[in-house]
Structures are given as C-alpha cells and as structure tokens.
Design an enzyme around this catalytic site. Sequence first.
Site, PDB file in Angstrom:
ATOM      1  N   ASP A   1       0.850  -1.189   0.000  1.00  0.00           N
ATOM      2  CA  ASP A   1       0.000   0.000   0.000  1.00  0.00           C
ATOM      3  C   ASP A   1       0.888   1.242   0.000  1.00  0.00           C
ATOM      4  O   ASP A   1       2.106   1.144   0.103  1.00  0.00           O
ATOM      5  CB  ASP A   1      -0.971  -0.005   1.174  1.00  0.00           C
ATOM      6  CG  ASP A   1      -0.273   0.045   2.525  1.00  0.00           C
ATOM      7  OD1 ASP A   1       0.953   0.237   2.555  1.00  0.00           O
ATOM      8  OD2 ASP A   1      -0.950  -0.116   3.551  1.00  0.00           O
TER       9      ASP A   1
ATOM     10  N   ASP B   1      -8.312  -7.528   0.685  1.00  0.00           N
ATOM     11  CA  ASP B   1      -7.329  -7.762   1.749  1.00  0.00           C
ATOM     12  C   ASP B   1      -7.886  -7.244   3.051  1.00  0.00           C
ATOM     13  O   ASP B   1      -8.762  -6.354   3.057  1.00  0.00           O
ATOM     14  CB  ASP B   1      -6.017  -7.024   1.449  1.00  0.00           C
ATOM     15  CG  ASP B   1      -6.094  -5.565   1.878  1.00  0.00           C
ATOM     16  OD1 ASP B   1      -5.520  -5.221   2.930  1.00  0.00           O
ATOM     17  OD2 ASP B   1      -6.767  -4.770   1.190  1.00  0.00           O
TER      18      ASP B   1
ATOM     19  N   CYS C   1     -14.201 -28.281   8.363  1.00  0.00           N
ATOM     20  CA  CYS C   1     -12.932 -27.741   7.868  1.00  0.00           C
ATOM     21  C   CYS C   1     -11.860 -28.824   7.914  1.00  0.00           C
ATOM     22  O   CYS C   1     -11.783 -29.600   8.885  1.00  0.00           O
ATOM     23  CB  CYS C   1     -12.509 -26.547   8.719  1.00  0.00           C
ATOM     24  SG  CYS C   1     -10.939 -25.805   8.205  1.00  0.00           S
TER      25      CYS C   1
ATOM     26  N   CYS D   1      -8.496 -28.025   7.517  1.00  0.00           N
ATOM     27  CA  CYS D   1      -7.199 -27.375   7.670  1.00  0.00           C
ATOM     28  C   CYS D   1      -6.365 -28.116   8.715  1.00  0.00           C
ATOM     29  O   CYS D   1      -6.861 -28.945   9.478  1.00  0.00           O
ATOM     30  CB  CYS D   1      -7.355 -25.895   8.050  1.00  0.00           C
ATOM     31  SG  CYS D   1      -7.714 -25.569   9.790  1.00  0.00           S
TER      32      CYS D   1
ATOM     33  N   CYS E   1      -7.695 -27.892  12.323  1.00  0.00           N
ATOM     34  CA  CYS E   1      -8.915 -28.658  12.590  1.00  0.00           C
ATOM     35  C   CYS E   1      -8.663 -30.165  12.520  1.00  0.00           C
ATOM     36  O   CYS E   1      -9.354 -30.940  13.195  1.00  0.00           O
ATOM     37  CB  CYS E   1     -10.010 -28.260  11.601  1.00  0.00           C
ATOM     38  SG  CYS E   1     -10.649 -26.589  11.902  1.00  0.00           S
TER      39      CYS E   1
ATOM     40  N   HIS F   1      -6.162 -21.267  10.713  1.00  0.00           N
ATOM     41  CA  HIS F   1      -7.547 -21.639  10.381  1.00  0.00           C
ATOM     42  C   HIS F   1      -8.291 -20.495   9.703  1.00  0.00           C
ATOM     43  O   HIS F   1      -8.973 -20.701   8.696  1.00  0.00           O
ATOM     44  CB  HIS F   1      -8.292 -22.068  11.644  1.00  0.00           C
ATOM     45  CG  HIS F   1      -9.764 -22.206  11.418  1.00  0.00           C
ATOM     46  ND1 HIS F   1     -10.332 -23.336  10.867  1.00  0.00           N
ATOM     47  CD2 HIS F   1     -10.790 -21.339  11.620  1.00  0.00           C
ATOM     48  CE1 HIS F   1     -11.643 -23.155  10.741  1.00  0.00           C
ATOM     49  NE2 HIS F   1     -11.945 -21.956  11.193  1.00  0.00           N
TER      50      HIS F   1
END
Length: 379
Positions: free
Chosen positions: A94, A268, A306, A308, A311, A337
């Site tokens: 940015d 974002d 989930c 991931c 998890c 996560h």
Amino acid sequence: MTAISYELIKTDKQTGARLGILHTPHGSYETPMFMPVGTLATVKTMSPEELKEIGAGVILSNTYHLWLRPGHDIVKEAGGLHQFMNWDQAILTDSGGFQVFSLSEFRKIEEEGVHFRNHLNGDKLFLSPEISMEVQNALGSDIMMAFDECPPYPAEYDYMKKSVERTSRWAERCLKAHKRSKDQGLFGIVQGGEYEDLRKQSAEDLVSLDFPGYAVGGLSVGEPKETMNRMLEFTTPLLPADKPRYLMGVGSPDSLIDGAIRGIDMFDCVLPTRIARNGTVMTSTGRLVVKNAKYARDFGPLDDHCDCYACRNYSRAYIRHLIHTNEILGFRLCTYHNLYFLIKLMEQVRQAIREDRLMDFREQFFEQYGFNKPNAKNF
C-alpha cells in the site's frame, strides 16, 4: 507489456461477478481472491511455507511501516522485499497514506504532501507521492498503490470534494515518479466517500491516467454495509473491464461475497489474523470465540466442516488452553484456520461463478453462517 494484467475468464450470469486471472511478475492467480496482510514483511505468526500450504497467492506489506523499520534502503540492499522475506509469489504494497491518517494524531495536509508524527517515537515526518513511490520502488513489490488521502467517515461534501481533487493530482505525480513500470504495476485508488458524483469524478480522473489496475478506497471505514454495497454497485461499472479491481481493507465473509457480486477481484484485510490473536475464529456456522469457558471440555475441532491443519489435529479445548496460557501455538493455529477459511471461501466463490450460481451460494452461506438471523454478530 505491463507488469500487471488481468484476464477475464467468465462472468456469472446471475450477478455479473467476474472470474479472472491476475498476471504478475511473480505468478498468476485466480480471482476473486483474498490476500493475507503481512504488515511488517510477515503475516503475523505464519511462515511463508504455511501460507503456500493454505493456498495464499498475493500477500500485502506496508510501505509506511517498512519505511520506518527496517528502512527501504535495507530492504533494497537485501535484494528487495521478495528476497528479504523469502516470498517468491506476488506482493502488493500500500502507499502508506492510510497509516498517516489513522496512526498520527498530528497531521497537516498540504498540496506537496503530508506532515505528521512518527507513531513510534513522535519524530516529525513528511510523506509525499514522490517519497511513497521511491519507497515502493525500493521494496520491489509487484503491485504498488498510488499515494492518496483516505478521508474519515462521515466527511462533509466540500471536504471530500477537495480531497478527491487532491488525490487525483497526487495520482498523476505518482505516475511521473514511478521508476519501475516494467516490473511493478501501479494502481490508482478511487475515493469519494458516500457521494456518487465524487466517486464518478474520481474514477474518471484515474481511468484517464490509464493505470494497470484500480482500487476502491474509503470504504469499510465505519459506514453501514448498505452504503458500502451501494458505492460498489455505482463505482465498479466506471472502471475498465479489462483491468483488476481491488477493494481495500475488507475481509469479513459476507463482505467478500457481496464485493465479488459487485465486480471486485481482489480483497485484503487484517481481520482474520487480528481476531485470531483474540481467540476468535470463523467457522462454517459462524463466529466462534474459542477462548470462552464453554469450550474448556470441547474436544471437537474448531470447525467440523474444515480440513485445515488446525482442525485435523487439535481440539477447541486444547487451543483454548494454549490461548489462556499465552502460548504462541494457540494464536498460530487460530490464524492458520482463519486464513484457510477465507482462502477456501474464495475458492467456493470462484466455483459458484463458474457454475452461474453465486446468488444461490450467497443465500446458502449466509443462512448457514447466521448472517440472516436478527442481530447476527459479525466481526
């Protein structure tokens, strides 16, 4: 050839949402996409290898903060930001403008730039379009942002009009000061607050300068969700269809879906990493504060739906224990996560666009997540 280009693959018949590919000097990435934020050249608690593991593509770093620490000269000496932080995929920086206005209690805006105080030690500093370009050129990001003013919400019409006009003049100065257009793409930022005529003026000014991409700024700054969606519906059609559109600072699941519906390609936000460090996670059935006492004996995963790493391997009870004992692993698992959740959500959005069912997906997701309930809690 420009450093950044956008390839439109398909438009959703239900909504007009876009499925596309963002081409950068460090890879090509399907859109709509969510980009994790790595303010100080690191996504907090996450390694570059873990970011790749969860499917992250473009990540963000912050011009203002890297200008102050360690200094853009050091990053340049290290070979640029990619080399410095060991990230071989795309990076967006940015302009530093948002931090100037959000972190400093003292600021003075002039045509030349902004005088303000360093939020770390109080030293007087000055940032201008030319300095922002110098810093970002030294950092070597794939996508740079033009230096703009992000006015507060709400702002009076007369103030916003002057701000938009100044931002347009600054955008032109940024283009002139940009020294690496062959390998760094510079995006213009459309401002205008909640005023349609000013949004139109800002968009027309910037489109006439022919940037390789455009951001919609000045939203998600405290305005109602309805206002943000209305401004997106008005603004995105004013931007070139053959260039990427980036909504800055938006990361709640509902806003990602609603933004994609309105033609946004890139998002974002620090939200998923910030709330993770407070023991809060996003799940398929809504917001879950895992640090709460009721999870002390809950041996299930953060989210039953989930897959991931967090998890698959750890329970709510264990992660709660880690957070309450201030163990870094607890914050890492929540961060992992949350980022995985949003990156997978955008994969689902892209698949829904492919199949012309994005509005149906929205309805199903909102119902399951709990956004349709009265007084539903968001983040």
